[in-house]
Design a protein around this motif. Sequence first.
Motif, PDB file in Angstrom:
ATOM      1  N   ALA B 208       0.888  -1.546  -0.042  1.00 59.03           N
ATOM      2  CA  ALA B 208       0.060  -0.411  -0.294  1.00 59.03           C
ATOM      3  C   ALA B 208       0.562   0.825  -0.359  1.00 59.03           C
ATOM      4  O   ALA B 208       0.638   2.408  -0.875  1.00 59.03           O
ATOM      5  CB  ALA B 208      -0.609   0.567   1.427  1.00 59.03           C
ATOM      6  N   ILE B 209       2.087   1.213   0.163  1.00 59.32           N
ATOM      7  CA  ILE B 209       3.137   2.723   0.583  1.00 59.32           C
ATOM      8  C   ILE B 209       3.750   2.297  -0.182  1.00 59.32           C
ATOM      9  O   ILE B 209       4.143   3.748  -1.058  1.00 59.32           O
ATOM     10  CB  ILE B 209       3.948   1.727   2.123  1.00 59.32           C
ATOM     11  CG1 ILE B 209       2.961   2.395   3.071  1.00 59.32           C
ATOM     12  CG2 ILE B 209       5.567   3.333   2.038  1.00 59.32           C
ATOM     13  CD1 ILE B 209       4.060   2.551   4.552  1.00 59.32           C
ATOM     14  N   PHE B 210       4.007   1.299  -1.048  1.00 63.40           N
ATOM     15  CA  PHE B 210       4.566   2.081  -2.572  1.00 63.40           C
ATOM     16  C   PHE B 210       3.677   2.164  -3.422  1.00 63.40           C
ATOM     17  O   PHE B 210       3.419   3.159  -4.039  1.00 63.40           O
ATOM     18  CB  PHE B 210       4.725   0.064  -2.846  1.00 63.40           C
ATOM     19  CG  PHE B 210       5.819   0.050  -4.030  1.00 63.40           C
ATOM     20  CD1 PHE B 210       7.118   0.972  -4.128  1.00 63.40           C
ATOM     21  CD2 PHE B 210       5.169  -0.316  -5.118  1.00 63.40           C
ATOM     22  CE1 PHE B 210       8.062   0.866  -4.980  1.00 63.40           C
ATOM     23  CE2 PHE B 210       6.331   0.208  -6.492  1.00 63.40           C
ATOM     24  CZ  PHE B 210       7.514   0.283  -6.365  1.00 63.40           C
ATOM     25  N   ALA B 211       2.184   1.879  -3.531  1.00 63.81           N
ATOM     26  CA  ALA B 211       1.461   2.687  -3.882  1.00 63.81           C
ATOM     27  C   ALA B 211       1.604   4.077  -4.091  1.00 63.81           C
ATOM     28  O   ALA B 211       1.181   4.804  -4.862  1.00 63.81           O
ATOM     29  CB  ALA B 211      -0.471   1.545  -3.390  1.00 63.81           C
ATOM     30  N   PHE B 212       1.013   4.628  -2.564  1.00 65.51           N
ATOM     31  CA  PHE B 212       1.181   5.852  -2.212  1.00 65.51           C
ATOM     32  C   PHE B 212       2.454   6.626  -3.315  1.00 65.51           C
ATOM     33  O   PHE B 212       2.290   7.551  -3.295  1.00 65.51           O
ATOM     34  CB  PHE B 212       0.846   5.696  -0.756  1.00 65.51           C
ATOM     35  CG  PHE B 212       0.759   7.083   0.267  1.00 65.51           C
ATOM     36  CD1 PHE B 212      -0.097   7.175   0.532  1.00 65.51           C
ATOM     37  CD2 PHE B 212       1.678   7.658   0.193  1.00 65.51           C
ATOM     38  CE1 PHE B 212      -0.491   8.945   1.125  1.00 65.51           C
ATOM     39  CE2 PHE B 212       1.894   9.465   0.488  1.00 65.51           C
ATOM     40  CZ  PHE B 212       0.427   9.518   0.835  1.00 65.51           C
ATOM     41  N   VAL B 213       3.339   5.951  -2.187  1.00 61.30           N
ATOM     42  CA  VAL B 213       4.976   6.332  -3.362  1.00 61.30           C
ATOM     43  C   VAL B 213       4.214   6.317  -5.220  1.00 61.30           C
ATOM     44  O   VAL B 213       5.449   8.251  -5.460  1.00 61.30           O
ATOM     45  CB  VAL B 213       5.705   5.654  -2.914  1.00 61.30           C
ATOM     46  CG1 VAL B 213       7.312   6.843  -3.820  1.00 61.30           C
ATOM     47  CG2 VAL B 213       5.660   5.749  -1.403  1.00 61.30           C
ATOM     48  N   ILE B 214       4.039   5.720  -5.267  1.00 58.83           N
ATOM     49  CA  ILE B 214       3.934   5.681  -7.053  1.00 58.83           C
ATOM     50  C   ILE B 214       3.216   7.395  -7.473  1.00 58.83           C
ATOM     51  O   ILE B 214       3.457   8.057  -8.166  1.00 58.83           O
ATOM     52  CB  ILE B 214       3.337   4.426  -7.754  1.00 58.83           C
ATOM     53  CG1 ILE B 214       4.318   3.353  -7.655  1.00 58.83           C
ATOM     54  CG2 ILE B 214       2.914   4.794  -9.012  1.00 58.83           C
ATOM     55  CD1 ILE B 214       4.386   2.617  -8.349  1.00 58.83           C
ATOM     56  N   SER B 215       2.127   7.610  -6.843  1.00 61.60           N
ATOM     57  CA  SER B 215       1.300   8.237  -6.340  1.00 61.60           C
ATOM     58  C   SER B 215       1.607   9.876  -6.738  1.00 61.60           C
ATOM     59  O   SER B 215       1.520  10.536  -7.105  1.00 61.60           O
ATOM     60  CB  SER B 215      -0.356   8.145  -5.676  1.00 61.60           C
ATOM     61  OG  SER B 215      -0.389   9.126  -6.245  1.00 61.60           O
ATOM     62  N   TRP B 216       2.816   9.724  -5.625  1.00 58.36           N
ATOM     63  CA  TRP B 216       3.162  11.205  -4.765  1.00 58.36           C
ATOM     64  C   TRP B 216       3.790  11.503  -6.084  1.00 58.36           C
ATOM     65  O   TRP B 216       4.225  12.474  -5.836  1.00 58.36           O
ATOM     66  CB  TRP B 216       3.668  11.000  -3.811  1.00 58.36           C
ATOM     67  CG  TRP B 216       4.544  11.293  -2.898  1.00 58.36           C
ATOM     68  CD1 TRP B 216       5.769  11.511  -2.655  1.00 58.36           C
ATOM     69  CD2 TRP B 216       3.291  12.472  -1.647  1.00 58.36           C
ATOM     70  NE1 TRP B 216       5.763  12.962  -2.589  1.00 58.36           N
ATOM     71  CE2 TRP B 216       5.360  13.073  -1.802  1.00 58.36           C
ATOM     72  CE3 TRP B 216       2.414  12.705  -1.219  1.00 58.36           C
ATOM     73  CZ2 TRP B 216       4.806  14.523  -1.390  1.00 58.36           C
ATOM     74  CZ3 TRP B 216       2.297  13.938  -0.215  1.00 58.36           C
ATOM     75  CH2 TRP B 216       3.843  14.549   0.183  1.00 58.36           C
ATOM     76  N   ASN B 217       4.597  10.777  -6.520  1.00 56.79           N
ATOM     77  CA  ASN B 217       5.667  10.508  -7.503  1.00 56.79           C
ATOM     78  C   ASN B 217       5.449  11.242  -8.842  1.00 56.79           C
ATOM     79  O   ASN B 217       6.202  12.019  -9.390  1.00 56.79           O
ATOM     80  CB  ASN B 217       6.785   9.788  -7.558  1.00 56.79           C
ATOM     81  CG  ASN B 217       7.999   9.452  -6.368  1.00 56.79           C
ATOM     82  OD1 ASN B 217       8.011  10.869  -5.463  1.00 56.79           O
ATOM     83  ND2 ASN B 217       8.219   8.129  -5.708  1.00 56.79           N
ATOM     84  N   GLU B 218       3.967  10.535  -9.631  1.00 58.97           N
ATOM     85  CA  GLU B 218       3.758  11.110 -10.335  1.00 58.97           C
ATOM     86  C   GLU B 218       3.559  12.320 -10.752  1.00 58.97           C
ATOM     87  O   GLU B 218       2.624  13.065 -10.179  1.00 58.97           O
ATOM     88  CB  GLU B 218       2.568  10.110 -10.705  1.00 58.97           C
ATOM     89  CG  GLU B 218       1.941   9.372 -12.197  1.00 58.97           C
ATOM     90  CD  GLU B 218       1.930  10.642 -12.931  1.00 58.97           C
ATOM     91  OE1 GLU B 218       1.833  10.566 -14.063  1.00 58.97           O
ATOM     92  OE2 GLU B 218       1.352  11.520 -12.923  1.00 58.97           O
ATOM     93  N   VAL B 219       3.820  12.650 -11.943  1.00 56.76           N
ATOM     94  CA  VAL B 219       4.309  13.610 -12.061  1.00 56.76           C
ATOM     95  C   VAL B 219       3.220  14.132 -13.905  1.00 56.76           C
ATOM     96  O   VAL B 219       2.052  15.452 -13.997  1.00 56.76           O
ATOM     97  CB  VAL B 219       5.029  15.007 -12.130  1.00 56.76           C
ATOM     98  CG1 VAL B 219       6.715  14.050 -13.042  1.00 56.76           C
ATOM     99  CG2 VAL B 219       4.768  16.476 -11.623  1.00 56.76           C
ATOM    100  N   PHE B 220       3.441  13.644 -14.235  1.00 62.37           N
ATOM    101  CA  PHE B 220       2.999  13.597 -16.076  1.00 62.37           C
ATOM    102  C   PHE B 220       1.693  13.946 -16.258  1.00 62.37           C
ATOM    103  O   PHE B 220       0.920  14.990 -16.834  1.00 62.37           O
ATOM    104  CB  PHE B 220       4.005  12.640 -16.989  1.00 62.37           C
ATOM    105  CG  PHE B 220       3.629  12.611 -18.154  1.00 62.37           C
ATOM    106  CD1 PHE B 220       4.444  13.864 -19.403  1.00 62.37           C
ATOM    107  CD2 PHE B 220       2.295  12.850 -18.674  1.00 62.37           C
ATOM    108  CE1 PHE B 220       3.819  14.243 -20.566  1.00 62.37           C
ATOM    109  CE2 PHE B 220       1.685  12.779 -20.254  1.00 62.37           C
ATOM    110  CZ  PHE B 220       2.759  13.434 -20.906  1.00 62.37           C
ATOM    111  N   ALA B 221       0.670  12.552 -15.695  1.00 63.44           N
ATOM    112  CA  ALA B 221      -0.464  12.975 -15.997  1.00 63.44           C
ATOM    113  C   ALA B 221      -0.824  13.494 -14.666  1.00 63.44           C
ATOM    114  O   ALA B 221      -2.399  14.519 -15.363  1.00 63.44           O
ATOM    115  CB  ALA B 221      -1.084  11.521 -14.853  1.00 63.44           C
ATOM    116  N   ALA B 222      -0.108  13.909 -13.185  1.00 69.55           N
ATOM    117  CA  ALA B 222      -1.073  14.955 -12.887  1.00 69.55           C
ATOM    118  C   ALA B 222      -1.625  16.356 -13.535  1.00 69.55           C
ATOM    119  O   ALA B 222      -1.844  17.469 -13.174  1.00 69.55           O
ATOM    120  CB  ALA B 222      -0.396  14.486 -11.212  1.00 69.55           C
TER     121      ALA B 222
END
Lengths: 346, 279
Positions: B208-222
Amino acid sequence: MAEIQIKNVAKRFGSYQALHDINLTIQDQEFMVLLGASGCGKTTLLRIIAGLETATEGEVWIGGRRVDHLPPKDRGIAMVFQNYAVFPHLTVFENIGFGLRMQKLPNDEVKRRVERTAGLMHIDQLLGRYSGELSGGQRQRVAVARALAMEPDVILMDEPLSNLDALLRMEMRAELKGVLAESNTTAIYVTHDQVEAMSMADRISVMHQGKIVQAASPIEVYRNPAAEFVAGFIGNPPMNFLPATPAGDGKWTVAGQILDGPSRTTPLHFAIRPEDLRPADTGLAATVKVVEPLGAHLLVTCSVDGALFRAVLDSDLTVRRGDTLTLAPQPDRVRWFDPETTLAVA
Amino acid sequence: MTPVTTDVAAPDTRRAGRYVYIAAVVLLCAWVLVPLYFLLINTLSSPETVNSFPKPFLPEFDLGSLGFFAGFAGILTALKNSILVAGLTMIMSILIGAPAGYALSRFDFRGKEAFRLLILLTRAFPLPLLALPLAVMFIQTGLDDTVFGLSLVHTTLAIPFAVLITFSLFSGIPLELEEAAWTLGCTRLTAFTKVVLPLILPGITASAIFAFVISWNEVFAAAVLTIENRTLTAFLLQNLDTSPLHLKFAGGFILVVPALIFIFAVRKYLFAMWGIANR
């Protein structure tokens, strides 16, 4: 009271028939061993009794109650698994008490029963440990204690000793037998080890290719095998077989010798256990191929009429490779099998 | 004769090999750590020091740049959005990924291996290719510029990892344990909650934390899919472009640190993803 009845049980996995029409009754408090080579269906049968597998056909009754539609927890059974299945996140105490806690027994009752069974299995010193801190033998003891603590009507064991080393296995064998006799439960024990089966069982069910070939006391299975498979599977070394042709009037020609046998007109197989042969003046002519001294005995592998033939002889005898022995079978130990049906002939 | 020659050469070769090995380790560590160190120094330095040369090797503990961010308009909203999106991504990827992982580990079905490969291949598909069609679709459905819409995209990115990690977690738990629980008075559900769940909970948390980090780091789609409700990465990307250097460092620092801490906390389980769990 927990008599187990298995009625016409069959199991298919897709097109593969794992069990064919099994019928077996296990008496209350009996120690029944299901013995067979791997893949013979013995574990499948045990799992059907436990409720971990569903039979394709047939009924299972435990203590006069039909249970084949019930989940495992409602069958009054406890099971010991081959790999112990000790819960790694719980202490030994909580492992043994797991089933009792599921029954919502009061704390002091749980404590009393856990301590009693832990004492029986000599693991009272380990109650605070986790399974990662235990040896294989200790885990085995926890698994048995956990099953016993349930005070089940029936205890099912799936090759419980197969992961232990030889010495420990021998020790646990005797201990298990004692503890189970004490506990008055009906026991079904699956193994492929005939020594385990012979030494522990009240009765052995020999299984082969999804069928029960013979269900009888260990000595009966050993002395009077019901089929060639049993004769060849039980005993180390197994029984010897030779083709026999009728010579009329209950006489049979076996490797050039005339022997007494059943009155039949079709060819049979002559069978004798290696330890039931004696060197004598008349008998089967055997050419010695290999001699293995085993201390108390000599295991002599020879060739009789081109067929492989083993004899267990007294170690005082001087036998060398290439010798020709004359071996006389002990008449009351000779058995006959029908090669068509492979069944024993009286 | 070859074994003899290698025997003679062995000590030298081995020593040389050791040097190469150590040098490679040092180089790889420096590759990762030196930029992080500079980031730290510059974040904790006053604007004058950041723009001066040569740069100091010790931080000054000037919290001016970080303090500026705390008061920067919109940053708290962006932070809140980031946490919301990452939280939703975390929940959805576990809810969808864990059952898939359980199915992969406990059941045999046709095309299982192909399915596993396919899950991984979704990561090979470049997001920029998807961005335009996704944006159009999101605008049509009204999902554009919403926290939920963005977390859907992030969930898609996180699911492969959730599936693979939980698959390996479930595979690590012998079926016999569940069966033993059934014979000891458990139903399928209580066996799961009393035996399987306690055993995989740390791993599920990690995934779950890993999924959190993936989302936290994602910039392009955001950056493409939000305008008003920007996440922290997209917000900083937009604003730092025109900011002075010391604020760029501080912004970068704010982004990097949480991700680093999280990944460090769950590193053990990321190995489990490839089936080489070190337990």
